[in-house]
Design an enzyme around this catalytic site. Structure first.
Site, PDB file in Angstrom:
ATOM      1  CG  HIS A 172      -0.522   0.097   2.521  1.00  0.00           C
ATOM      2  ND1 HIS A 172      -0.334   1.304   3.168  1.00  0.00           N
ATOM      3  CD2 HIS A 172      -0.172  -0.856   3.413  1.00  0.00           C
ATOM      4  CE1 HIS A 172       0.101   1.073   4.392  1.00  0.00           C
ATOM      5  NE2 HIS A 172       0.216  -0.223   4.578  1.00  0.00           N
TER       6      HIS A 172
ATOM      7  CG  ASP B 157       2.233   0.488   7.860  1.00  0.00           C
ATOM      8  OD1 ASP B 157       1.860   0.036   6.777  1.00  0.00           O
ATOM      9  OD2 ASP B 157       1.486   0.617   8.845  1.00  0.00           O
TER      10      ASP B 157
ATOM     11  CD  GLU C  87      -3.326  -1.422   4.868  1.00  0.00           C
ATOM     12  OE1 GLU C  87      -3.321  -2.486   5.511  1.00  0.00           O
ATOM     13  OE2 GLU C  87      -2.951  -0.339   5.364  1.00  0.00           O
ATOM     14  CD  GLU C  88      -1.827   2.258   7.293  1.00  0.00           C
ATOM     15  OE1 GLU C  88      -2.569   1.699   8.125  1.00  0.00           O
ATOM     16  OE2 GLU C  88      -0.602   2.069   7.240  1.00  0.00           O
TER      17      GLU C  88
ATOM     18  CG  ASP D   6       1.455  -3.503   4.932  1.00  0.00           C
ATOM     19  OD1 ASP D   6       2.276  -2.611   5.212  1.00  0.00           O
ATOM     20  OD2 ASP D   6       0.275  -3.493   5.326  1.00  0.00           O
TER      21      ASP D   6
ATOM     22  CG  HIS E 107      -0.233   2.926  12.158  1.00  0.00           C
ATOM     23  ND1 HIS E 107      -1.246   2.065  12.522  1.00  0.00           N
ATOM     24  CD2 HIS E 107       0.163   2.535  10.919  1.00  0.00           C
ATOM     25  CE1 HIS E 107      -1.445   1.186  11.556  1.00  0.00           C
ATOM     26  NE2 HIS E 107      -0.604   1.465  10.576  1.00  0.00           N
TER      27      HIS E 107
HETATM   28  N1  BES Z   1       0.896  -2.664   7.905  1.00  0.00           N
HETATM   29  C1  BES Z   1      -0.287  -2.704   8.703  1.00  0.00           C
HETATM   30  C2  BES Z   1      -0.679  -4.121   9.061  1.00  0.00           C
HETATM   31  C3  BES Z   1       0.132  -4.815  10.083  1.00  0.00           C
HETATM   32  C4  BES Z   1       0.612  -4.148  11.202  1.00  0.00           C
HETATM   33  C5  BES Z   1       0.347  -6.147   9.943  1.00  0.00           C
HETATM   34  C6  BES Z   1       1.326  -4.851  12.143  1.00  0.00           C
HETATM   35  C7  BES Z   1       1.042  -6.852  10.878  1.00  0.00           C
HETATM   36  C8  BES Z   1       1.531  -6.187  11.987  1.00  0.00           C
HETATM   37  C9  BES Z   1      -1.434  -2.098   7.958  1.00  0.00           C
HETATM   38  O1  BES Z   1      -1.058  -0.992   7.214  1.00  0.00           O
HETATM   39  C10 BES Z   1      -2.480  -1.648   8.950  1.00  0.00           C
HETATM   40  O2  BES Z   1      -2.241  -0.771   9.697  1.00  0.00           O
HETATM   41  N2  BES Z   1      -3.644  -2.290   8.940  1.00  0.00           N
HETATM   42  C11 BES Z   1      -4.728  -1.970   9.836  1.00  0.00           C
HETATM   43  C12 BES Z   1      -5.963  -2.709   9.437  1.00  0.00           C
HETATM   44  C13 BES Z   1      -6.678  -2.129   8.264  1.00  0.00           C
HETATM   45  C14 BES Z   1      -7.822  -3.044   7.890  1.00  0.00           C
HETATM   46  C15 BES Z   1      -7.170  -0.723   8.526  1.00  0.00           C
HETATM   47  C16 BES Z   1      -4.434  -2.408  11.255  1.00  0.00           C
HETATM   48  O3  BES Z   1      -3.773  -3.429  11.420  1.00  0.00           O
HETATM   49  O4  BES Z   1      -4.889  -1.749  12.171  1.00  0.00           O
HETATM   50 ZN    ZN Z   2      -0.535   0.526   8.696  1.00  0.00          ZN
END
Ligand code: BES
Ligand code: ZN
Length: 484
Positions: free
Chosen positions: A204, A221, A255-256, A283, A364
């Site tokens: 992403h 990220d 994605e976020e 990712d 984040h």
């Molecule tokens: N890169 C993260 C996902 C992630 C974080 C995977 C830590 C494994 C470990 C991704 O960008 C993210 O932040 N995803 C969100 C979920 C999404 C459906 C909004 C999350 O994990 O909160």
């Molecule tokens: Zn993220």
């Protein structure tokens, strides 16, 4: 909540909707029931649970509370998946039984020469440059101008990369979405033999920060993932890899904020019956936080494809320069864009940077910068894995080039009934090019050729032919080609 609803309706009727205003409004999503219930206790006016099934909930919630959910990630787990309507949110609760139908196609490991060339060609410095370039936008939050600037610039970068290697089989497009103003970027390398079969890698392009979305460098990220797939693609061009299947490299928007870009693309592919053979998600690839190099996410992925990734590593990464180790981990949630493909029934895998809870703690936040890792060594491992995956699933078109020619500074191939040849080694002089049909009849003769050029084969009918380069030193180099 009822009040919130009517206020929202009045609000959205009185002011023309723009994405900035939607930021302060509410939307539908699905999430873990336990998270939905906790949020409801804490913010009863900001989130309504509209349906429940097993351990999942469909909700209508404010943009603000969705950020709260993001910010509360202590151990990994909470997250939400954006849904464009109440019906879509409710329906997707019923979908959780649908497992990705892993295709029955046997994956094979046959391309040792190409894969090793690719792994040797991967350049860690390029990956570092891509990451810092993306970090320098300051933010790629999906509603910011710089998010779309980064998409536009990535398109240009990929186009330039393809044209540097004279790849006329490559095109890059921006994809517009309904659920975000940000665009996704898709590079397509047209398959020579099975163009309707797709092999996809993605990451992403957007970023987020709980400290304010205008300060969201998103280096790990997920600038790292975009850098990883960009360098893997460049490497394929460098080694002259020509896929039999179509390859697509995707930089997803938004994605976020609930996998919005990838969800729209995966749904669109499903609607159009696109035959996606396999999807790899990249990712977070550049934080070396655990004992092993790669962790395959077990949930919301396809176990057959995960096994194939592991077989690739057992084959290519057990010793020497490219030695790597792997293990498995879980997200407990559809935590990245692989989940969008998985929920449409496409086989997806997600090789991740670290074990559960040992991943980069700075994501984040405004501290998610390249300096946390200070090197792109970890992402380099993922670029190797990415090229293994692409080469072995898409397969090289052997009729287009042969290693002995490359070694000697020659290549020639036929595409769209045009024979392209190039002789870069001046010590090897070519006298003429002849072409024979299956009965040994000479169908084409070119004398005193220059060192590179194109010859139209339009006058020839479909069939098998042999092309022979006669060198001045009496040697002949022959290659079989198929015209269709
Ligand atoms: N890169 C993260 C996902 C992630 C974080 C995977 C830590 C494994 C470990 C991704 O960008 C993210 O932040 N995803 C969100 C979920 C999404 C459906 C909004 C999350 O994990 O909160
Ligand atoms: Zn993220």
């Amino acid at each position: 909540m009822k009040k919130l609803f009517s206020l929202l309706i009045i609000y959205s009727l009185s002011i023309p909707l723009t994405f900035a205003q939607q930021e302060t409004s509410s939307f539908y999503a699905t999430m873990a029931l336990i998270d939905a219930e906790e949020l409801q206790k804490e913010y009863p006016n900001e989130i309504e649970i509209i349906a429940k099934r097993r351990n999942e909930a469909a909700v209508f919630m404010s943009e603000e509370v969705s950020h709260k959910l993001h910010g509360r990630v202590l151990v990994h787990g909470p997250g939400f998946i954006y849904k464009s309507s109440e019906t879509e949110a409710k329906q997707s609760l019923q979908k959780d039984d649908i497992k990705a139908v892993s295709n029955k196609m046997a994956f094979t490991i046959t391309e040792d020469t190409m894969v090793n060339q690719a792994m040797n060609a991967i350049d860690t410095q390029n990956i570092e440059n891509h990451i810092t370039e993306l970090e320098n936008y300051g933010t790629r939050y999906h509603t910011s101008n710089s998010a779309n600037q980064s998409a536009q610039d990535l398109k240009t970068k990929w186009e330039t990369m393809a044209s540097t290697y004279n790849r006329t089989d490559v095109s890059v497009r921006l994809v517009s979405h309904n659920s975000t103003p940000m665009k996704s970027v898709v590079m397509t390398i047209q398959g020579s033999e099975f163009p309707d079969e797709f092999v996809i890698v993605g990451g992403h392009l957007d970023s987020t920060s709980s400290q304010g979305n205008n300060d969201a460098p998103g280096a790990d990220d997920d600038a790292s993932g975009i850098a990883t797939i960009t360098e893997a693609a460049r490497t394929l061009f460098e080694i002259g890899f020509q896929p039999k299947r179509t390859i697509e490299v995707m930089a997803y928007a938004a994605e976020e904020v609930g996998l919005r870009g990838s969800a729209e693309i995966a749904a669109d592919y499903k609607t159009n019956n696109v035959n996606v053979i396999a999807v790899g998600q990249f990712d977070m690839t550049n934080y070396n936080g655990s004992a092993n190099d790669v962790y395959f996410i077990d949930d919301n992925t396809d176990s057959t494809l995960n096994d194939f990734f592991k077989q690739l590593m057992d084959h290519y990464n057990t010793s020497g320069n490219h030695q790597l180790t792997y293990s498995t981990a879980v997200c407990n949630y559809g935590c990245s864009d692989h989940a969008s493909w998985n929920s449409q029934g496409y086989p997806a895998s997600f090789p991740f940077e670290a074990n559960f809870s040992q991943y980069n703690p700075n994501i984040h936040t405004r501290n998610d910068t390249f300096s946390i890792s200070g090197t792109a060594e970890h992402a380099t491992k993922f670029a190797k894995l990415c090229s293994e995956f692409l080469i072995e699933i898409a397969k090289n078109d052997a009729t287009l080039s042969t290693p002995e020619f490359e070694e000697e500074g020659y290549y020639f191939y036929v595409k769209n009934k045009i024979l392209t040849y190039n002789i870069s080694q001046t010590s090897m002089e070519v006298e003429n090019i002849n072409m024979y049909d299956i009965n040994g009849r000479k169908v084409l003769q070119k004398k005193n050729i220059i060192s590179s050029g194109n010859i139209s084969l339009n006058s020839l009918s479909s069939g098998i032919y042999v092309i022979t380069l006669s060198l001045k030193d009496q040697r002949q180099l022959s290659k079989k080609i198929i015209l269709d």
